[in-house]
Write a protein that holds these residues in place. Structure first.
Motif, PDB file in Angstrom:
ATOM      1  N   ALA A   2      11.081 -22.440   2.705  1.00 49.27           N
ATOM      2  CA  ALA A   2      11.329 -23.342   3.620  1.00 49.27           C
ATOM      3  C   ALA A   2      10.360 -23.046   4.932  1.00 49.27           C
ATOM      4  N   GLY A   3      10.571 -21.746   5.199  1.00 50.05           N
ATOM      5  CA  GLY A   3      10.010 -21.244   6.219  1.00 50.05           C
ATOM      6  C   GLY A   3       8.246 -21.539   6.502  1.00 50.05           C
ATOM      7  N   ASP A   4       7.504 -21.506   5.203  1.00 50.90           N
ATOM      8  CA  ASP A   4       6.254 -21.990   5.195  1.00 50.90           C
ATOM      9  C   ASP A   4       5.905 -23.431   5.225  1.00 50.90           C
ATOM     10  N   VAL A   5       6.666 -24.075   4.794  1.00 50.36           N
ATOM     11  CA  VAL A   5       6.578 -25.655   4.839  1.00 50.36           C
ATOM     12  C   VAL A   5       7.038 -26.087   6.258  1.00 50.36           C
ATOM     13  N   ARG A   6       7.929 -25.653   6.856  1.00 52.70           N
ATOM     14  CA  ARG A   6       8.276 -25.913   8.299  1.00 52.70           C
ATOM     15  C   ARG A   6       6.924 -25.594   9.171  1.00 52.70           C
ATOM     16  N   ALA A   7       6.452 -24.234   9.060  1.00 52.31           N
ATOM     17  CA  ALA A   7       5.301 -23.744   9.799  1.00 52.31           C
ATOM     18  C   ALA A   7       4.057 -24.724   9.275  1.00 52.31           C
ATOM     19  N   GLY A   8       3.838 -25.202   8.415  1.00 47.24           N
ATOM     20  CA  GLY A   8       2.883 -26.314   8.008  1.00 47.24           C
ATOM     21  C   GLY A   8       2.982 -27.597   8.611  1.00 47.24           C
ATOM     22  N   ARG A   9       4.368 -27.879   8.664  1.00 49.59           N
ATOM     23  CA  ARG A   9       4.683 -29.374   9.378  1.00 49.59           C
ATOM     24  C   ARG A   9       4.538 -29.045  10.737  1.00 49.59           C
ATOM     25  N   ASP A  10       4.888 -27.990  11.437  1.00 52.53           N
ATOM     26  CA  ASP A  10       4.911 -27.625  12.952  1.00 52.53           C
ATOM     27  C   ASP A  10       3.239 -27.714  13.124  1.00 52.53           C
ATOM     28  N   PHE A  11       2.280 -26.953  12.191  1.00 44.77           N
ATOM     29  CA  PHE A  11       1.187 -27.041  12.399  1.00 44.77           C
ATOM     30  C   PHE A  11       0.580 -28.320  12.562  1.00 44.77           C
ATOM     31  N   THR A  12       0.699 -29.139  11.489  1.00 42.16           N
ATOM     32  CA  THR A  12       0.392 -30.596  11.540  1.00 42.16           C
ATOM     33  C   THR A  12       0.599 -31.461  12.544  1.00 42.16           C
ATOM     34  N   THR A  13       1.821 -31.290  13.130  1.00 36.21           N
ATOM     35  CA  THR A  13       2.511 -31.966  14.318  1.00 36.21           C
ATOM     36  C   THR A  13       1.262 -31.816  15.480  1.00 36.21           C
ATOM     37  N   ARG A  14       1.126 -30.279  15.519  1.00 34.69           N
ATOM     38  CA  ARG A  14       0.278 -29.843  16.844  1.00 34.69           C
ATOM     39  C   ARG A  14      -1.148 -30.374  16.504  1.00 34.69           C
ATOM     40  N   VAL A  15      -1.640 -30.255  15.378  1.00 33.38           N
ATOM     41  CA  VAL A  15      -3.059 -31.035  15.216  1.00 33.38           C
ATOM     42  C   VAL A  15      -3.130 -32.430  15.540  1.00 33.38           C
ATOM     43  N   LEU A  16      -2.325 -33.120  15.051  1.00 35.16           N
ATOM     44  CA  LEU A  16      -2.112 -34.664  15.168  1.00 35.16           C
ATOM     45  C   LEU A  16      -2.021 -34.948  16.777  1.00 35.16           C
ATOM     46  N   ASP A  17      -1.279 -34.061  17.504  1.00 35.75           N
ATOM     47  CA  ASP A  17      -1.167 -34.243  18.892  1.00 35.75           C
ATOM     48  C   ASP A  17      -2.512 -34.071  19.409  1.00 35.75           C
ATOM     49  N   GLU A  18      -3.268 -32.904  19.171  1.00 35.09           N
ATOM     50  CA  GLU A  18      -4.398 -32.728  19.540  1.00 35.09           C
ATOM     51  C   GLU A  18      -5.659 -33.799  19.211  1.00 35.09           C
ATOM     52  N   TRP A  19      -5.348 -34.378  18.022  1.00 37.31           N
ATOM     53  CA  TRP A  19      -6.212 -35.678  17.648  1.00 37.31           C
ATOM     54  C   TRP A  19      -6.037 -36.895  18.401  1.00 37.31           C
ATOM     55  N   GLY A  20      -5.084 -36.997  19.224  1.00 39.86           N
ATOM     56  CA  GLY A  20      -4.408 -37.970  20.040  1.00 39.86           C
ATOM     57  C   GLY A  20      -3.464 -38.773  19.299  1.00 39.86           C
ATOM     58  N   ARG A  21      -2.914 -38.367  18.115  1.00 41.28           N
ATOM     59  CA  ARG A  21      -1.899 -39.064  17.418  1.00 41.28           C
ATOM     60  C   ARG A  21      -2.515 -40.401  16.733  1.00 41.28           C
ATOM     61  N   PRO A  22      -3.764 -40.529  16.106  1.00 39.56           N
ATOM     62  CA  PRO A  22      -3.989 -41.485  15.328  1.00 39.56           C
ATOM     63  C   PRO A  22      -3.170 -41.922  14.527  1.00 39.56           C
ATOM     64  N   GLY A  23      -2.813 -43.390  14.439  1.00 39.66           N
ATOM     65  CA  GLY A  23      -2.068 -43.989  13.660  1.00 39.66           C
ATOM     66  C   GLY A  23      -0.328 -44.050  13.854  1.00 39.66           C
ATOM     67  N   GLY A  24      -0.307 -43.181  15.037  1.00 42.72           N
ATOM     68  CA  GLY A  24       1.013 -43.277  15.482  1.00 42.72           C
ATOM     69  C   GLY A  24       2.103 -42.647  14.725  1.00 42.72           C
ATOM     70  N   GLU A  25       3.263 -42.946  14.863  1.00 45.82           N
ATOM     71  CA  GLU A  25       4.262 -42.284  13.842  1.00 45.82           C
ATOM     72  C   GLU A  25       4.465 -42.764  12.610  1.00 45.82           C
ATOM     73  N   ALA A  26       3.709 -43.702  11.971  1.00 44.73           N
ATOM     74  CA  ALA A  26       3.475 -43.996  10.624  1.00 44.73           C
ATOM     75  C   ALA A  26       2.668 -43.073   9.951  1.00 44.73           C
ATOM     76  N   LEU A  27       1.325 -42.850  10.591  1.00 50.12           N
ATOM     77  CA  LEU A  27       0.597 -41.841  10.094  1.00 50.12           C
ATOM     78  C   LEU A  27       1.101 -40.370  10.226  1.00 50.12           C
ATOM     79  N   ARG A  28       1.988 -40.082  11.173  1.00 55.05           N
ATOM     80  CA  ARG A  28       2.487 -38.747  11.402  1.00 55.05           C
ATOM     81  C   ARG A  28       3.437 -38.385  10.181  1.00 55.05           C
TER      82      ARG A  28
END
Length: 118
Positions: A2-28
């Motif tokens: 679960a920690g690996d999946v959680r870390a991957g989700r946290d990483f993805t959230t940070r990257v999407l924030d850096e990309w300017g959240r394209p697609g908003g919450e639906a894409l996220r």
């Protein structure tokens, strides 16, 4: 696991924030689910994920999960009572524009591409 999946989700959230959240919450939400499924598959069916990569190329976001397992993931029948689960790759297929597997001498990369809104 679960920690690996959680870390991957946290990483993805940070990257999407850096990309300017394209697609908003639906894409996220879609990206987080695809990342979760690919990482979970690598943990359950291979030797665990080795690397999660997120790439953006114009209107495409690409998720890549590299692992050292030698198996090739295939969608299973999710209604097969003898083998519970089996929905992960079906979910990935529905949420992504395309997905696939690239074999390497040390393992494989399972990838999925999601369309980014214009």
């Amino acid at each position: 696991m679960a920690g690996d999946v959680r870390a991957g989700r946290d990483f993805t959230t940070r990257v999407l924030d850096e990309w300017g959240r394209p697609g908003g919450e639906a894409l996220r939400a879609d990206m987080l689910l695809v990342v979760s499924e690919l990482l979970s598959n690598a943990l359950v069916h291979a030797d665990g994920p080795v690397e999660l990569t997120l790439l953006r190329d114009g209107p495409i976001a690409r998720v890549e999960v590299f692992d050292t397992g030698d198996g090739r993931p295939e969608p299973r029948n999710p209604t097969d009572a003898a083998h519970p689960g089996g929905r992960g790759l079906h979910i990935v297929g529905r949420l992504s524009a395309d997905w696939g597997v690239v074999g390497h001498d040390r393992g494989k990369t399972v990838w999925a591409e999601l369309d980014l809104p214009a």
